[in-house]
Design a protein around this motif. Structure first.
Motif, PDB file in Angstrom:
ATOM      1  N   ASP A  95       0.816  -1.214   0.000  1.00 16.45           N
ATOM      2  CA  ASP A  95       0.000   0.000   0.000  1.00 16.45           C
ATOM      3  C   ASP A  95       0.850   1.264   0.000  1.00 16.45           C
ATOM      4  N   SER A  96       2.002   1.203   0.637  1.00 18.74           N
ATOM      5  CA  SER A  96       2.851   2.390   0.777  1.00 18.74           C
ATOM      6  C   SER A  96       3.455   2.851  -0.545  1.00 18.74           C
ATOM      7  N   VAL A  97       3.475   1.988  -1.558  1.00 20.27           N
ATOM      8  CA  VAL A  97       4.093   2.361  -2.840  1.00 20.27           C
ATOM      9  C   VAL A  97       3.098   2.350  -3.993  1.00 20.27           C
ATOM     10  N   LYS A  98       1.890   1.904  -3.727  1.00 19.79           N
ATOM     11  CA  LYS A  98       0.883   1.790  -4.781  1.00 19.79           C
ATOM     12  C   LYS A  98       0.643   3.142  -5.433  1.00 19.79           C
ATOM     13  N   GLY A  99       0.652   3.172  -6.766  1.00 11.24           N
ATOM     14  CA  GLY A  99       0.447   4.401  -7.503  1.00 11.24           C
ATOM     15  C   GLY A  99       1.722   5.173  -7.771  1.00 11.24           C
ATOM     16  N   ARG A 100       2.817   4.807  -7.092  1.00 12.04           N
ATOM     17  CA  ARG A 100       4.097   5.500  -7.304  1.00 12.04           C
ATOM     18  C   ARG A 100       5.147   4.584  -7.919  1.00 12.04           C
ATOM     19  N   PHE A 101       5.119   3.322  -7.568  1.00 15.05           N
ATOM     20  CA  PHE A 101       6.102   2.355  -8.055  1.00 15.05           C
ATOM     21  C   PHE A 101       5.454   1.431  -9.085  1.00 15.05           C
ATOM     22  N   THR A 102       6.248   0.999 -10.053  1.00 10.94           N
ATOM     23  CA  THR A 102       5.785   0.045 -11.065  1.00 10.94           C
ATOM     24  C   THR A 102       6.820  -1.051 -11.253  1.00 10.94           C
ATOM     25  N   ILE A 103       6.389  -2.289 -11.079  1.00 14.45           N
ATOM     26  CA  ILE A 103       7.272  -3.429 -11.305  1.00 14.45           C
ATOM     27  C   ILE A 103       7.047  -3.949 -12.709  1.00 14.45           C
ATOM     28  N   SER A 104       8.131  -4.350 -13.360  1.00 17.78           N
ATOM     29  CA  SER A 104       8.025  -4.918 -14.704  1.00 17.78           C
ATOM     30  C   SER A 104       9.146  -5.930 -14.889  1.00 17.78           C
ATOM     31  N   ARG A 105       9.084  -6.650 -15.987  1.00 20.28           N
ATOM     32  CA  ARG A 105      10.129  -7.616 -16.288  1.00 20.28           C
ATOM     33  C   ARG A 105      10.259  -7.779 -17.787  1.00 20.28           C
ATOM     34  N   ASP A 106      11.485  -8.063 -18.217  1.00 23.57           N
ATOM     35  CA  ASP A 106      11.768  -8.359 -19.618  1.00 23.57           C
ATOM     36  C   ASP A 106      12.382  -9.750 -19.634  1.00 23.57           C
ATOM     37  N   ASP A 107      11.559 -10.756 -19.876  1.00 25.83           N
ATOM     38  CA  ASP A 107      12.041 -12.130 -19.810  1.00 25.83           C
ATOM     39  C   ASP A 107      13.086 -12.425 -20.882  1.00 25.83           C
ATOM     40  N   ALA A 108      13.042 -11.708 -21.990  1.00 27.15           N
ATOM     41  CA  ALA A 108      14.054 -11.925 -23.034  1.00 27.15           C
ATOM     42  C   ALA A 108      15.445 -11.539 -22.535  1.00 27.15           C
ATOM     43  N   LYS A 109      15.483 -10.619 -21.575  1.00 27.97           N
ATOM     44  CA  LYS A 109      16.754 -10.159 -21.006  1.00 27.97           C
ATOM     45  C   LYS A 109      17.027 -10.738 -19.632  1.00 27.97           C
ATOM     46  N   ASN A 110      16.140 -11.610 -19.149  1.00 27.77           N
ATOM     47  CA  ASN A 110      16.278 -12.155 -17.789  1.00 27.77           C
ATOM     48  C   ASN A 110      16.425 -11.037 -16.753  1.00 27.77           C
ATOM     49  N   THR A 111      15.658  -9.998 -16.912  1.00 29.69           N
ATOM     50  CA  THR A 111      15.824  -8.814 -16.069  1.00 29.69           C
ATOM     51  C   THR A 111      14.479  -8.298 -15.579  1.00 29.69           C
ATOM     52  N   GLY A 112      14.450  -7.908 -14.328  1.00 29.55           N
ATOM     53  CA  GLY A 112      13.284  -7.255 -13.752  1.00 29.55           C
ATOM     54  C   GLY A 112      13.604  -5.820 -13.394  1.00 29.55           C
TER      55      GLY A 112
END
Length: 127
Positions: free
Chosen positions: A62-79
Motif C-alpha cells: 500500500d505504501s508504494v501503490k500508484g508511485r512504483f511500477t514493477i516490470s520484467r523483460d524475460d528476453a533479457k532475464n531482467t526485472g
C-alpha cells in the motif's frame, strides 16, 4: 536457486524518480515470480512489489501503490522497479528476490516464498 544482481540505486531528492534493475543469471528466471523487498535501518525487511511469471499480474504494498511500477523483460532475464515521486520514507536497501522455478502458490509477500536473493542496492531520498 538463481543469482540476482541489483543496480540503479542512488541518492536523490524527494519527488525524484529512480529505476532499479535486477539481472538474473539464467533462463529459469522466466518461470519464477520476481519481487522487490526493502529494508530501512533498524526495521525488518518488507515486501514492496511482485510480478507473477504465469499470470503476469502484479501486486504492491500500500505504501508504494500508484508511485512504483514493477516490470520484467524475460528476453533479457531482467526485472525492474520504476520508482516515482520518491519520499524520504522510501530510503532503504532494496532487494530483488525470485521464487523457485515453476512456483504457482498464491503467497507472494513473505520472505520465505522466495529462494533467491540479490545483495541489495541502496536508495536514499533526501528531503
Amino acid at each position: 536457486q538463481v543469482q540476482l544482481v541489483e543496480s540503479g540505486g542512488g541518492l536523490v531528492q524527494a519527488g525524484d524518480s529512480l529505476r532499479l534493475s535486477c539481472a538474473a543469471s539464467d533462463r529459469t528466471f522466466i518461470v519464477r515470480n520476481m519481487a522487490w523487498f526493502r529494508q530501512a535501518p533498524g526495521k525488518e525487511r518488507q515486501f514492496v512489489a511482485v510480478f507473477s511469471w504465469n499470470s503476469r499480474s502484479t501486486s504492491y504494498a500500500d505504501s508504494v501503490k500508484g508511485r512504483f511500477t514493477i516490470s520484467r523483460d524475460d528476453a533479457k532475464n531482467t526485472g525492474y522497479l520504476q520508482m516515482n515521486s520518491l519520499k524520504p520514507e522510501d530510503t532503504a536497501l532494496y532487494y530483488c528476490a525470485a521464487t523457485r522455478a515453476g512456483y504457482t502458490a498464491t503467497s507472494y509477500y513473505k520472505e520465505n516464498d522466495y529462494d533467491s536473493w540479490g545483495q541489495g542496492t541502496q536508495v536514499t531520498v533526501s528531503s
